[in-house]
Design an enzyme around this catalytic site. Structure first.
Site, mmCIF file in Angstrom:
data_model
loop_
_atom_site.group_PDB
_atom_site.id
_atom_site.type_symbol
_atom_site.label_atom_id
_atom_site.label_comp_id
_atom_site.label_asym_id
_atom_site.label_seq_id
_atom_site.Cartn_x
_atom_site.Cartn_y
_atom_site.Cartn_z
ATOM 1 N N HIS A 1 6.087 -7.651 -11.933
ATOM 2 C CA HIS A 1 5.136 -6.603 -12.330
ATOM 3 C C HIS A 1 4.189 -6.243 -11.193
ATOM 4 O O HIS A 1 3.302 -5.417 -11.349
ATOM 5 C CB HIS A 1 4.343 -7.085 -13.554
ATOM 6 C CG HIS A 1 3.718 -6.002 -14.351
ATOM 7 N ND1 HIS A 1 2.361 -5.752 -14.349
ATOM 8 C CD2 HIS A 1 4.259 -5.079 -15.186
ATOM 9 C CE1 HIS A 1 2.091 -4.751 -15.154
ATOM 10 N NE2 HIS A 1 3.227 -4.316 -15.679
ATOM 11 N N LYS B 1 2.537 -4.715 -7.787
ATOM 12 C CA LYS B 1 2.546 -3.382 -7.186
ATOM 13 C C LYS B 1 1.717 -3.432 -5.906
ATOM 14 O O LYS B 1 0.490 -3.328 -5.954
ATOM 15 C CB LYS B 1 1.960 -2.348 -8.155
ATOM 16 C CG LYS B 1 2.534 -2.427 -9.590
ATOM 17 C CD LYS B 1 1.445 -2.224 -10.598
ATOM 18 C CE LYS B 1 1.787 -2.679 -11.993
ATOM 19 N NZ LYS B 1 3.118 -2.615 -12.470
ATOM 20 N N ASP C 1 3.016 -2.548 8.536
ATOM 21 C CA ASP C 1 2.851 -3.114 9.882
ATOM 22 C C ASP C 1 2.075 -4.431 9.866
ATOM 23 O O ASP C 1 1.466 -4.812 10.876
ATOM 24 C CB ASP C 1 2.141 -2.123 10.811
ATOM 25 C CG ASP C 1 2.937 -0.851 11.024
ATOM 26 O OD1 ASP C 1 4.158 -0.873 10.792
ATOM 27 O OD2 ASP C 1 2.335 0.168 11.411
#
Length: 490
Positions: free
Chosen positions: A201, A203, A208
């Site tokens: 779940h 996100k 870089d």
């Protein structure tokens, strides 16, 4: 010329004969002495070897965390970290009197993509960035479609793109991921259902190993224009970005075929930064302490604070107020069968209000997919507000309005936020507040402690109060007719 020397043999007086041991006894004594020396040598080598082995095992299990004493902190981070709160405000949702104007999630994402030079790691739940994915024809999907187009340009330019995504339990659109694979990106599906009986779940993006986004927004066009989201972008903060990459590397490892969760994670995944030893950073020009937490506990290598522990620590250390904005709030293991009561967070909030007099405000989302059982638990919390106990807990429901066309968009028009702010700390996460999200489902949170006004904490407080005082927030006793059919909890 050397003089001629005459040598004469010296006569040594004869010694009296000594009492000598028989030859067989001498040889036996020498053999015993030699054996004793070998035994001693073997014992010394065994002790040294055992000590070396235990030291190696100790370091393997705990990494280099224990190079620091109980009162020592790791070296501070000298990066000029900049934190920016970003939001997705659904079309038609206006705050006319609000003074806060934060960058949009899509602006932040496109900016990160434009600045990517070497690598991009994305941890995600699912991918539906286009109208084709949702079988819609919405003009507001344009922002998500542009994000996908820009993502497809990175790998051909030499950027190493890696995507960890939750393996779906049923039919789910795969066109976005297929397009990214064809562009040169690498994709691994993490089977959290097999590993922990949950989902991935999380996100977040890491660019870089220097910048990152973490928040509530899914890789979904609706998360940019039709769902209310909140996240944070950290710029020029490689210390934290590299630590977040360690969480991604754990997902990447688990995305391999036939993988399983290690009983002890290798040192590569360990962290020095946690609740006990947070990272000292300069954030927006102000000293701050920060660390990243993760869920569930089996995905926490040595040094990583579990997400629930981090959340409860913020609650337990609040002395003035606790403001929470989250989509779902349930003190249960709602996805377990049979359902189980799970009061860890609920107890913490009640204790804060009753024992310490902390002002608690919960802003919970309400829409057509809300779990009806939430209402009883929210009413129970709100009932603690009493002039006799002086407990001050208030609960409101946030409803995103929808016109006829917007109401037809599937799984949209909801406040999807997942954050908490107190007078001391900021907690920005990716999980709803019910048990399974902390015990089985993979999620990540950023925790920041920062003094003074004008910092990340005070900005998040302002966003909460804007929403709390807005016409979209409703008391639990509000008439359902006043908000239409958009809310199942009134």
């Amino acid at each position: 010329m050397k003089p001629k020397l005459m040598y004469q043999e010296l006569k040594v007086p004869a010694e009296e004969p000594a009492n000598e041991l028989p030859m067989n006894e001498i040889e036996a004594w020498k053999a015993a002495e030699k054996k004793a020396r070998w035994v001693l040598l073997v014992l010394i080598l065994a002790v040294v070897g055992f000590g070396a082995l235990m030291t190696q095992l100790f370091l393997w299990e705990y990494g280099d965390l224990h190079l620091f004493g109980p009162n020592q902190r790791p070296a501070p981070c000298y990066d000029p970290c900049e934190a920016v709160l970003v939001e997705s405000i659904p079309e038609g949702l206006d705050f006319p009197n609000a003074s806060t104007g934060n960058p949009s999630t899509s602006q932040a994402w496109l900016g990160l993509l434009a600045g990517a030079h070497s690598s991009l790691d994305i941890a995600s739940f699912y991918w539906t960035l286009t109208n084709n994915d949702t079988h819609t024809q919405e003009p507001s999907a344009q922002q998500g479609e542009e994000v996908l187009r820009q993502l497809q340009t990175l790998a051909p330019k030499g950027v190493n793109v890696r995507i960890a995504v939750s393996k779906p339990n049923g039919p789910q659109p795969q066109a976005d991921l297929q397009a990214l694979l064809q562009s040169g990106a690498q994709v691994r599906m993490v089977d959290m259902q097999k590993l922990t009986h949950g989902v991935l779940h999380t996100k977040f993006w890491v660019v870089d190993q220097t910048h990152f986004y973490l928040g509530s927004a899914n890789m979904d066009w609706r998360s940019l224009t039709q769902v209310k989201e909140l996240g944070v972008v950290m710029y020029n903060c490689s210390c934290l970005a590299r630590d977040l990459t360690k969480i991604f590397e754990a997902y990447w490892f688990l995305g391999q075929a036939g993988s399983s969760i290690p009983s002890t994670w290798p040192r590569f995944y360990d962290t020095r930064y946690n609740q006990e030893t947070p990272m000292e950073i300069c954030l927006n020009g102000t000293p701050a302490l920060a660390y990243l937490a993760s869920a569930p506990p089996p995905l926490c290598p040595s040094g990583r604070t579990p997400d629930l522990k981090a959340l409860l620590n913020v609650v337990d250390n609040a002395r003035s107020f606790i403001y929470v904005a989250v989509m779902n709030y349930l003190p249960t293991l709602e996805f377990s069968h049979p359902h189980r009561f799970w009061p860890a967070i609920d107890d913490g909030l009640r204790r804060a209000a009753y024992e310490r007099g902390v002002k608690v405000r919960l802003l919970i989302s309400c829409w057509g997919h809300s779990e009806p059982s939430m209402r009883a638990f929210l009413l129970s919390l709100a009932a603690l507000r009493d002039n006799h106990t002086h407990s001050d807990i208030q609960v409101k429901l946030f409803v995103v309005p929808a016109d006829e066309a917007q109401a037809r968009i599937p799984y949209a028009r909801v406040n999807h936020n997942k954050y908490m702010v107190t007078e001391r700390a900021t907690y920005i996460g990716t999980s709803n507040w019910s048990g399974n999200y902390f015990t089985e489902t993979a999620g990540t949170s950023l925790l920041v402690t920062q003094n003074g006004r004008g910092g990340l904490r005070s900005q998040l407080e302002a966003i909460f109060l804007r929403d709390w005082d807005s016409p979209y927030s409703h008391d639990l006793d509000t008439s359902a007719d006043s908000v239409g059919n958009a809310c199942r909890l009134l």
